[in-house]
Design an enzyme around this catalytic site. Structure first.
Site, PDB file in Angstrom:
ATOM      1  N   GLY A  90       0.852  -1.176   0.000  1.00  0.00           N
ATOM      2  CA  GLY A  90       0.000   0.000   0.000  1.00  0.00           C
ATOM      3  C   GLY A  90       0.890   1.228   0.000  1.00  0.00           C
ATOM      4  N   LYS A 113       5.749  11.275  -3.129  1.00  0.00           N
ATOM      5  CA  LYS A 113       6.738  10.305  -2.655  1.00  0.00           C
ATOM      6  C   LYS A 113       7.541  11.011  -1.569  1.00  0.00           C
ATOM      7  CE  LYS A 113       9.993   6.937  -4.611  1.00  0.00           C
ATOM      8  NZ  LYS A 113      10.641   6.496  -5.872  1.00  0.00           N
ATOM      9  N   ARG A 179       4.783  13.720  -8.299  1.00  0.00           N
ATOM     10  CA  ARG A 179       4.828  13.204  -9.672  1.00  0.00           C
ATOM     11  C   ARG A 179       3.463  13.377 -10.330  1.00  0.00           C
ATOM     12  NH1 ARG A 179       4.699   7.672  -7.263  1.00  0.00           N
ATOM     13  NH2 ARG A 179       6.941   7.487  -7.518  1.00  0.00           N
ATOM     14  N   ASP A 255       3.279  -4.186  -8.012  1.00  0.00           N
ATOM     15  CA  ASP A 255       2.772  -2.912  -7.485  1.00  0.00           C
ATOM     16  C   ASP A 255       3.443  -1.724  -8.146  1.00  0.00           C
ATOM     17  OD1 ASP A 255       4.991  -4.043  -5.809  1.00  0.00           O
ATOM     18  OD2 ASP A 255       4.950  -2.048  -4.939  1.00  0.00           O
TER      19      ASP A 255
END
EC number: 2.7.7.-
Length: 477
Positions: A90, A113, A179, A255
């Site tokens: 996750g 991030k 991002r 992922d």
């Protein structure tokens, strides 16, 4: 707030419901210093008029954008890490901050991030090192310059914390990255729902992805298989783009693969020094699972996991057949993108084009020539004056290259080749390569002297390369 008239918020992901995410808060940072701002993309999404104070407020303190997500969302997913299933994944150090549309009406995500802990942090600090942020900016800029479909680094802000890491000198500086991506829906998003037996939520996710990203899938008799077909095609194109760019992602866990065929999430990435199928980017990839030459096979394996996750809504055999289309699509994309990057039209028949590209890569591997060099020297069909001016002139005279160069010269150039004699990039002494030694030198200047000039120079040089490639005709997805 001075957003432009084409700022178009569209926070659709929260409509999926709380089974798909957790509402979170950003970490409070002791200091905010803007280190990178992608003005080009900010303008394309209507945020180009923000001043620095406003920019820091939204992308450092994460104050909500107008009419957008009121609270950031940490997304839920599972995934295979080095092909071992992990249900504890996750968003552990990032979240979905906003969604909005660009001038092409594409839905785009602003994701973070290094923005702090979430319920999925698993004891980690939720932070991003400044070096990690710098590396991600360099990766996205280089890939975009090479015509690859990649997430864009919109913002990098240094955050004034000292971080402890086992894989680099510590304490080290901290940052938060924003991002811009077409989607953050991963293969692992589907895997989680299938593993938990949440069939209704799986159906809801499929319907959302078809409506939002792949509406053409709805035209198939089985829209679930249609969705997989679209994802397979886009993923094959992305993997081919990596091949032609000489790019090694490093961590191709499920992922880290999104369903729009967009490259994203850059950790131990590398660009090849020379063509080596066994070149591996991650020091911890001891089995070379994600080596350069294995990336296509790994992506097929990942797509098979997506097919298994979709099986409760379709037929397994039909879904597996869709995955089987990857290889042909990948091969075709490598051929056409290689020739386009060389400024050449694809010759006919197709078998001739495929053979030429095969000979080209065979010569690259056998001669150990720097990977980016032939795409620079041979652009437009290997003009003798460019070859003789190259530091690899003797390599091109070797047996490895002589027949290949004759084949290239027999091809018709693309109309954009006329720009080669004018564009500054093609007149440079060296092609952009962004190998690991260059990346480390850029970081050393920052770490030792807080000197950002090599970083900004590299960004400028990559954008010059991007303009040259666009003029040449390299297509952007």
């Amino acid at each position: 707030m001075p957003v432009s008239s084409h700022y178009t918020p569209d926070s659709r992901h929260e409509q999926l419901g709380p089974a798909f995410y957790d509402a979170v808060e950003a970490a409070p940072f002791p200091d905010l210093r803007l280190r990178f701002r992608n003005q080009h993309w900010a303008e394309r999404i209507g945020l180009g008029a923000l001043d620095e104070t406003e920019w820091l407020a939204h992308f450092g303190r994460f104050e909500p954008l107008p009419d957008n997500l009121a609270t950031p969302l940490a997304l839920r997913y599972h995934g295979h890490q080095f092909q071992t299933y992990n249900p504890e994944l996750g968003d552990g150090r990032g979240f979905l901050f906003a969604q909005l549309r660009d001038e092409r009406n594409r839905l785009l995500d602003l994701g973070t991030k290094g923005s702090g802990r979430t319920p999925w942090s698993r004891g980690a600090d939720g932070r991003l090192t400044l070096k990690g942020g710098v590396r991600e900016v360099l990766a996205t800029e280089m890939l975009e310059a090479l015509g690859c479909y990649t997430s864009k680094s919109l913002s990098l802000i240094e955050t004034g914390e000292d971080l402890l890491r086992h894989d680099e000198p510590s304490p080290t500086r901290s940052s938060v990255l924003v991002r811009l991506s077409h989607s953050h829906v991963r293969i692992g998003t589907f895997q989680r729902l299938e593993r938990l037996g949440q069939r209704d939520e799986l159906r809801r996710l499929v319907d959302y992805c078809i409506e939002t990203y792949w509406p053409e899938a709805a035209d198939e008799p089985d829209p679930v298989a249609g969705l997989l077909r679209c994802v397979v095609r886009a993923t094959a194109d992305m993997t081919a783009e990596w091949w032609v760019a000489g790019f090694v992602h490093g961590v191709l866990n499920t992922d880290n693969v999104v369903i729009t065929g967009e490259s994203f999430d850059y950790g131990p990435w590398r660009f090849l020094p020379h063509l080596d199928p066994y070149f591996t980017a991650a020091y911890f990839d001891h089995m070379r699972l994600y080596a350069f030459g294995r990336q296509p096979g790994v992506m097929v394996w990942n797509l098979e996991q997506l097919a298994r996750s979709l099986a409760p809504l379709s037929q397994a055999a039909k879904l597996q057949g869709r995955v089987g289309a990857f290889e042909t699509r990948f091969d075709e994309a490598v051929v056409t993108r290689t020739l386009t990057r060389l400024g050449l039209q694809t010759p006919e028949p197709w078998s001739e084009a495929r053979a030429l590209v095969g000979h080209f890569y065979e010569a690259m591997e056998a001669s150990h020539i720097p990977f980016q060099r032939p795409f620079f020297d041979l652009v437009g069909g290997a003009a003798p004056e460019r070859l003789e001016a190259s530091p690899e002139a003797s390599t091109y005279r070797s047996a490895h290259w002589s027949g290949v160069i004759d084949e290239l010269r027999a091809c018709d150039p693309l109309p954009g080749v006329a720009t080669v004699g004018e564009a500054a990039y093609w007149q440079s002494p060296e092609p952009m390569a962004m190998r690991v030694d260059e990346v480390e030198a850029i970081w050393k200047a920052i770490a030792d002297d807080d000197n950002w000039e090599p970083f900004t120079d590299a960004i400028d040089a990559m954008r010059m390369m991007a303009r040259a490639h666009r003029d040449l005709g390299v297509a952007w997805r």
